[in-house]
Write a protein that holds these residues in place. Structure first.
Motif, PDB file in Angstrom:
ATOM      1  N   LEU A 101     138.428  25.892 -17.011  1.00 55.32           N
ATOM      2  CA  LEU A 101     138.047  26.265 -18.370  1.00 55.32           C
ATOM      3  C   LEU A 101     137.503  25.060 -19.131  1.00 55.32           C
ATOM      4  O   LEU A 101     136.497  25.161 -19.844  1.00 55.32           O
ATOM      5  N   GLU A 102     138.111  23.907 -18.961  1.00 54.17           N
ATOM      6  CA  GLU A 102     137.646  22.686 -19.622  1.00 54.17           C
ATOM      7  C   GLU A 102     136.255  22.294 -19.130  1.00 54.17           C
ATOM      8  O   GLU A 102     135.386  21.918 -19.926  1.00 54.17           O
ATOM      9  N   ILE A 103     136.027  22.384 -17.829  1.00 56.15           N
ATOM     10  CA  ILE A 103     134.711  22.054 -17.259  1.00 56.15           C
ATOM     11  C   ILE A 103     133.647  22.976 -17.834  1.00 56.15           C
ATOM     12  O   ILE A 103     132.561  22.533 -18.230  1.00 56.15           O
ATOM     13  N   ILE A 104     133.955  24.260 -17.911  1.00 57.84           N
ATOM     14  CA  ILE A 104     132.970  25.228 -18.397  1.00 57.84           C
ATOM     15  C   ILE A 104     132.700  25.044 -19.885  1.00 57.84           C
ATOM     16  O   ILE A 104     131.554  25.101 -20.325  1.00 57.84           O
ATOM     17  N   ARG A 105     133.727  24.803 -20.674  1.00 53.96           N
ATOM     18  CA  ARG A 105     133.525  24.601 -22.116  1.00 53.96           C
ATOM     19  C   ARG A 105     132.731  23.341 -22.398  1.00 53.96           C
ATOM     20  O   ARG A 105     131.903  23.289 -23.293  1.00 53.96           O
ATOM     21  N   THR A 106     132.981  22.296 -21.623  1.00 53.79           N
ATOM     22  CA  THR A 106     132.277  21.037 -21.832  1.00 53.79           C
ATOM     23  C   THR A 106     130.794  21.160 -21.491  1.00 53.79           C
ATOM     24  O   THR A 106     129.947  20.557 -22.154  1.00 53.79           O
ATOM     25  N   ASN A 107     130.467  21.950 -20.473  1.00 51.85           N
ATOM     26  CA  ASN A 107     129.089  22.054 -19.999  1.00 51.85           C
ATOM     27  C   ASN A 107     128.486  23.426 -20.270  1.00 51.85           C
ATOM     28  O   ASN A 107     127.622  23.882 -19.520  1.00 51.85           O
ATOM     29  N   ALA A 108     128.909  24.094 -21.331  1.00 55.88           N
ATOM     30  CA  ALA A 108     128.430  25.450 -21.624  1.00 55.88           C
ATOM     31  C   ALA A 108     126.934  25.495 -21.924  1.00 55.88           C
ATOM     32  O   ALA A 108     126.292  26.513 -21.690  1.00 55.88           O
ATOM     33  N   GLU A 109     126.386  24.401 -22.408  1.00 54.41           N
ATOM     34  CA  GLU A 109     124.952  24.374 -22.705  1.00 54.41           C
ATOM     35  C   GLU A 109     124.109  24.419 -21.429  1.00 54.41           C
ATOM     36  O   GLU A 109     122.964  24.853 -21.465  1.00 54.41           O
ATOM     37  N   PHE A 110     124.676  23.976 -20.326  1.00 57.46           N
ATOM     38  CA  PHE A 110     123.955  23.895 -19.054  1.00 57.46           C
ATOM     39  C   PHE A 110     124.707  24.699 -17.992  1.00 57.46           C
ATOM     40  O   PHE A 110     125.516  24.142 -17.248  1.00 57.46           O
ATOM     41  N   PRO A 111     124.468  26.011 -17.916  1.00 59.74           N
ATOM     42  CA  PRO A 111     125.245  26.868 -17.020  1.00 59.74           C
ATOM     43  C   PRO A 111     125.163  26.474 -15.543  1.00 59.74           C
ATOM     44  O   PRO A 111     126.161  26.549 -14.827  1.00 59.74           O
ATOM     45  N   ILE A 112     124.009  26.030 -15.091  1.00 60.84           N
ATOM     46  CA  ILE A 112     123.871  25.679 -13.671  1.00 60.84           C
ATOM     47  C   ILE A 112     124.705  24.445 -13.350  1.00 60.84           C
ATOM     48  O   ILE A 112     125.347  24.377 -12.304  1.00 60.84           O
ATOM     49  N   ILE A 113     124.724  23.487 -14.253  1.00 61.07           N
ATOM     50  CA  ILE A 113     125.542  22.293 -14.049  1.00 61.07           C
ATOM     51  C   ILE A 113     127.017  22.663 -14.084  1.00 61.07           C
ATOM     52  O   ILE A 113     127.810  22.187 -13.258  1.00 61.07           O
ATOM     53  N   GLY A 151     127.953  24.247 -10.788  1.00 61.03           N
ATOM     54  CA  GLY A 151     128.052  23.239  -9.737  1.00 61.03           C
ATOM     55  C   GLY A 151     129.317  22.411  -9.852  1.00 61.03           C
ATOM     56  O   GLY A 151     129.968  22.118  -8.846  1.00 61.03           O
ATOM     57  N   LEU A 152     129.678  22.028 -11.070  1.00 64.73           N
ATOM     58  CA  LEU A 152     130.895  21.242 -11.267  1.00 64.73           C
ATOM     59  C   LEU A 152     132.154  22.042 -10.931  1.00 64.73           C
ATOM     60  O   LEU A 152     133.107  21.507 -10.365  1.00 64.73           O
ATOM     61  N   VAL A 153     132.154  23.329 -11.277  1.00 60.74           N
ATOM     62  CA  VAL A 153     133.302  24.171 -10.933  1.00 60.74           C
ATOM     63  C   VAL A 153     133.412  24.307  -9.420  1.00 60.74           C
ATOM     64  O   VAL A 153     134.500  24.212  -8.856  1.00 60.74           O
ATOM     65  N   ARG A 154     132.291  24.506  -8.750  1.00 58.48           N
ATOM     66  CA  ARG A 154     132.316  24.603  -7.281  1.00 58.48           C
ATOM     67  C   ARG A 154     132.815  23.311  -6.651  1.00 58.48           C
ATOM     68  O   ARG A 154     133.599  23.341  -5.702  1.00 58.48           O
ATOM     69  N   ASP A 155     132.378  22.169  -7.182  1.00 55.19           N
ATOM     70  CA  ASP A 155     132.853  20.884  -6.658  1.00 55.19           C
ATOM     71  C   ASP A 155     134.347  20.714  -6.883  1.00 55.19           C
ATOM     72  O   ASP A 155     135.069  20.240  -6.010  1.00 55.19           O
ATOM     73  N   TYR A 156     134.829  21.090  -8.075  1.00 50.77           N
ATOM     74  CA  TYR A 156     136.256  20.973  -8.361  1.00 50.77           C
ATOM     75  C   TYR A 156     137.071  21.842  -7.413  1.00 50.77           C
ATOM     76  O   TYR A 156     138.081  21.395  -6.865  1.00 50.77           O
TER      77      TYR A 156
END
Length: 95
Positions: free
Chosen positions: A27-39, A42-47
């Motif tokens: 949830l933190e990763i998604i909220r931080t990068n909400a402006e860039f959905p593709i990024i 990718g970060l969620v998949r890496d985590y």
């Protein structure tokens, strides 16, 4: 040689849900990068790939690819929906 009888304790119940700390981290990763959905995706998949959640999570996808509004994390029993909150568009001032 004796063998002990079968016990219910011998059965290991597989974990089919992500842990609370993993949920919060995603949830933190998604909220931080909400402006860039593709990024964010990718970060969620890496985590997930680099944490113990890789044993539980089957897939990480957008809800639709054209205009994503949510990231969905699929587990064997549950789907977790994380909303991508887009920032409000900046309106140009009228003179």
């Amino acid at each position: 040689m004796s063998t002990r009888p079968f016990s219910i304790n011998d059965i290991e119940v597989p974990i089919t849900k992500i842990r609370r700390d993993q949920y919060k981290k995603i949830l933190e990763i998604i909220r931080t990068n909400a402006e860039f959905p593709i990024i964010a995706l990718g970060l969620v998949r890496d985590y997930v790939k680099n944490s113990s959640a890789r044993n539980v999570v089957q897939a990480v996808n957008f809800d639709n690819n054209e205009n994503p509004t949510e990231i969905i994390v699929w587990t064997p029993d549950t789907q977790y929906y994380y909303r991508l909150t887009q920032p409000k568009p900046i309106e140009t001032p009228t003179l």
